[in-house]
Design an enzyme around this catalytic site. Structure first.
Site, PDB file in Angstrom:
ATOM      1  CB  SER A 156      -0.969  -0.039   1.187  1.00  0.00           C
ATOM      2  OG  SER A 156      -1.999   0.909   1.017  1.00  0.00           O
TER       3      SER A 156
ATOM      4  CG  ASP B 173      -6.329  -2.827  -4.005  1.00  0.00           C
ATOM      5  OD1 ASP B 173      -7.095  -2.033  -3.423  1.00  0.00           O
ATOM      6  OD2 ASP B 173      -5.111  -2.894  -3.751  1.00  0.00           O
TER       7      ASP B 173
ATOM      8  CG  HIS C  82      -5.650  -2.482  -0.130  1.00  0.00           C
ATOM      9  ND1 HIS C  82      -4.860  -2.095  -1.189  1.00  0.00           N
ATOM     10  CD2 HIS C  82      -5.154  -1.824   0.948  1.00  0.00           C
ATOM     11  CE1 HIS C  82      -3.936  -1.252  -0.777  1.00  0.00           C
ATOM     12  NE2 HIS C  82      -4.087  -1.070   0.514  1.00  0.00           N
TER      13      HIS C  82
END
Length: 419
Positions: free
Chosen positions: A251, A330, A362
């Site tokens: 991320s 995601d 995610h």
């Protein structure tokens, strides 16, 4: 409650609403870290809460009458807590880097906690099978004179006379923190012969809200400087091979890997998972618009930060071998960000590998995480020289390792060796 509209990482506080007056009052303004879970004491004279502080998650007590906040218990990472029915004890779930989660209990007398008592041994058998390593800590001088907290996990079967390859793991968020908590990353890589380091640079929680807030508008600034200074300190450790250092992140940590790619050549290999690559196109695709609008101070057409801090503007500097992983579902950091990063790597002739999960969001599933670790161990084995994984990514793709319906293992590592 939070006070600043549109800022998802504003200080989390506990507030008390007066039902008769209709007036709320903030109770924890003096506690400059986030409040996590909380619960009234059985006698309603206090509120107990947890909050991330310097890599731990202690329990605090707020006294309703005196308004005083005191630390009740610090025991590495406390995930949950609950009072017993007779209100004489508190039961809590606790873990640390070197200890899988178990249940413990304390007695509370006059606002003070007794020594913890362990209640369960759920993970004792698994823990006995491997040389699970605890985290050691050090503090490094970072950007602007700040002290940066660093956790280090040494390889299983550690030999102080040897030098080991190192992996630096950068956390996501970016407003979050690495904690002294058991998780796969902190044992999988040491189990394959790596030193693993994880730091809490600018933007991390648990070191005061001012420190957390400083990441906003400064994505590649102080946090990058912090991580370079951390790397300086790590490569001086007597057991670290400075010529075999890698980095990884998820991320925002993936964003930092993409930023590393264009701004430093000191790592032999990197791995970017679900990372932000091109900030302008990221803005137009994420489901969480308030996030970039606060952290990048507007929209792409009225804020220069989307250009200033976009890794996509440094493609000509790309040279570090990179593993790129993302998931088609995601919606936080759409997988097209990873596709763009991989395309740029390929066009620049940089050794690179792409793994796209067709069903992952995610946060991938357990099966996808098993492939994730396999791909990482393959990649770092190739460039850093640690141990290879027990399976290959190709065997995962042929669905030869696990039965995804039952979770049972189809292929033992010894069968692979025989083949």
């Amino acid at each position: 409650m939070q006070k600043i509209p549109g800022y998802e990482s504003d200080l989390f506080r506990i507030a008390l609403y007066g039902r008769r007056t209709g007036v709320p009052s903030v109770l924890t303004e003096s506690f400059k870290n986030w409040v996590d879970s909380f619960e009234w004491s059985p006698d309603s004279r206090a509120i107990f809460f947890t909050g991330p502080v310097e890599g731990q998650n202690p329990i605090y007590r707020f006294d309703v009458e005196s308004k005083a906040i005191t630390q009740l218990l610090a025991d590495k990472t406390i995930d949950e807590f609950e009072f017993t029915r007779d209100a004489r004890r508190m039961v809590y779930a606790r873990r640390s880097t070197g200890e899988p989660g178990e249940l413990y209990s304390i007695e509370i007398t006059n606002g003070r906690a007794s020594a913890p008592g362990r209640l369960t041994n759920v993970n004792a058998a698994s823990a006995a099978e491997a040389d699970i390593r605890p985290a050691e800590t050090m503090w490094v001088d970072g950007a602007g004179g700040s002290k940066i907290h660093v956790f280090i996990v040494k390889p299983h079967g550690f030999d102080p006379s040897r030098k080991y390859p190192l992996i630096l793991n950068v956390h996501g968020g970016p407003q979050s923190q690495w904690m002294d908590a058991f998780r796969g990353d902190w044992q999988v890589y040491p189990g394959a012969g790596y030193v693993v380091a994880f730091a809490n640079p600018h933007g991390s929680t648990g070191y005061g809200q001012d420190f957390t807030a400083q990441i906003s508008g400064d994505y590649g600034g102080a946090v990058f400087d912090d991580l370079m200074k951390v790397t300086d300190a790590l490569e001086k450790l007597p057991y670290v091979d400075r010529n075999r250092m890698g980095a990884m992140g998820w991320s925002f940590g993936g964003y930092m890997m993409d930023w590393f790619e264009g701004h430093t050549g000191r790592f032999k290999a990197i791995a970017s998972m679900m990372g932000l690559y091109d900030l302008r196109s990221f803005y137009g695709a994420t489901e969480e618009l308030w996030f970039p609008e606060w952290d990048l101070k507007g929209q792409p057409w009225n804020s220069d930060l989307y250009e200033k801090w976009s890794p996509s503007n440094s493609v000509k500097n790309f040279k570090t071998p990179a593993l790129v992983i993302s998931g088609e579902r995601d919606y936080r950091v759409p997988y097209s960000q990873s596709l763009q990063f991989f395309t740029a790597l390929q066009k620049m002739g940089v050794p690179s590998k792409l793994v796209i999960y067709s069903n992952a969001g995610h946060w991938p599933s357990w099966y996808e995480m098993a492939l994730y670790y396999t791909a990482h161990l393959e990649w770092f084995n190739k460039y850093l020289g640690g141990e290879a994984p027990p399976w290959t990514t190709e065997q995962f793709l042929r669905n030869a390792v696990f039965d995804t319906q039952t979770g049972k293992q189809r292929l033992e590592s010894r069968q692979i060796e025989q083949r």
